[in-house]
Design a protein around this motif. Structure first.
Motif, PDB file in Angstrom:
ATOM      1  N   THR A   1      75.107  -3.987  26.035  1.00 25.69           N
ATOM      2  CA  THR A   1      75.141  -3.510  27.287  1.00 25.69           C
ATOM      3  C   THR A   1      74.721  -4.161  28.583  1.00 25.69           C
ATOM      4  OG1 THR A   1      75.608  -1.293  26.023  1.00 25.69           O
ATOM      5  CG2 THR A   1      75.578  -1.288  28.748  1.00 25.69           C
ATOM      6  N   SER A   2      73.199  -4.429  28.283  1.00 24.07           N
ATOM      7  CA  SER A   2      72.711  -5.117  29.319  1.00 24.07           C
ATOM      8  C   SER A   2      73.172  -6.841  29.481  1.00 24.07           C
ATOM      9  CB  SER A   2      71.286  -5.208  28.990  1.00 24.07           C
ATOM     10  OG  SER A   2      70.448  -3.889  28.939  1.00 24.07           O
TER      11      SER A   2
ATOM     12  N   ALA B   1      71.457   2.378  32.308  1.00 20.30           N
ATOM     13  CA  ALA B   1      70.552   1.109  32.048  1.00 20.30           C
ATOM     14  C   ALA B   1      71.480   0.061  32.252  1.00 20.30           C
ATOM     15  CB  ALA B   1      70.260   1.242  30.513  1.00 20.30           C
ATOM     16  N   ALA B   2      72.919  -0.208  32.065  1.00 22.72           N
ATOM     17  CA  ALA B   2      73.539  -1.090  32.462  1.00 22.72           C
ATOM     18  C   ALA B   2      73.783  -1.225  33.815  1.00 22.72           C
ATOM     19  CB  ALA B   2      75.076  -1.053  31.830  1.00 22.72           C
TER      20      ALA B   2
ATOM     21  N   ALA C   1      70.828  -3.067  35.047  1.00 21.46           N
ATOM     22  CA  ALA C   1      70.889  -4.352  34.750  1.00 21.46           C
ATOM     23  C   ALA C   1      71.760  -5.186  35.550  1.00 21.46           C
ATOM     24  CB  ALA C   1      71.233  -4.491  33.184  1.00 21.46           C
TER      25      ALA C   1
END
Length: 96
Positions: A37-38, A84-85, A88
């Motif tokens: 994902t990141s 979180a994505a 990032a």
């Protein structure tokens, strides 16, 4: 135009990221393709930076990255839905 609006809305929602982190090397927009994902968020940021630099070449940029307008739009929604994505992505966007 719709894609540019989505990108702008995502940037506004994320507060335009942090200034402390250095942006990734944006010369290879395919780096991280197929990764977690990141990494996908960083790749999306590189694509968005390339589109921001040359908006008239959007279709070519997306094609080179293995995306259509629709698939990139879906990716942006996925990134926006994952905190979180999204973080990032915001950190990876080149400073303006």
């Amino acid at each position: 135009m719709r894609l540019v609006c989505i990108l702008a809305a995502l940037l506004i929602a994320l507060g335009c990221g942090t200034a402390e982190q250095a942006p990734p090397d944006t010369t290879d927009i395919m780096a991280g393709a197929g990764a977690g994902t990141s990494e996908r968020a960083v790749t999306a940021a590189r694509i968005a930076d390339a589109i921001a630099r040359t908006p008239n070449a959007t279709d070519s940029i997306l094609s080179a990255a293995g995306h259509t307008t629709e698939s990139f739009e879906r990716l942006m929604y996925e990134i926006a839905a994952d905190s979180a994505a999204a973080a990032a992505y915001a950190a990876a966007r080149a400073p303006r």
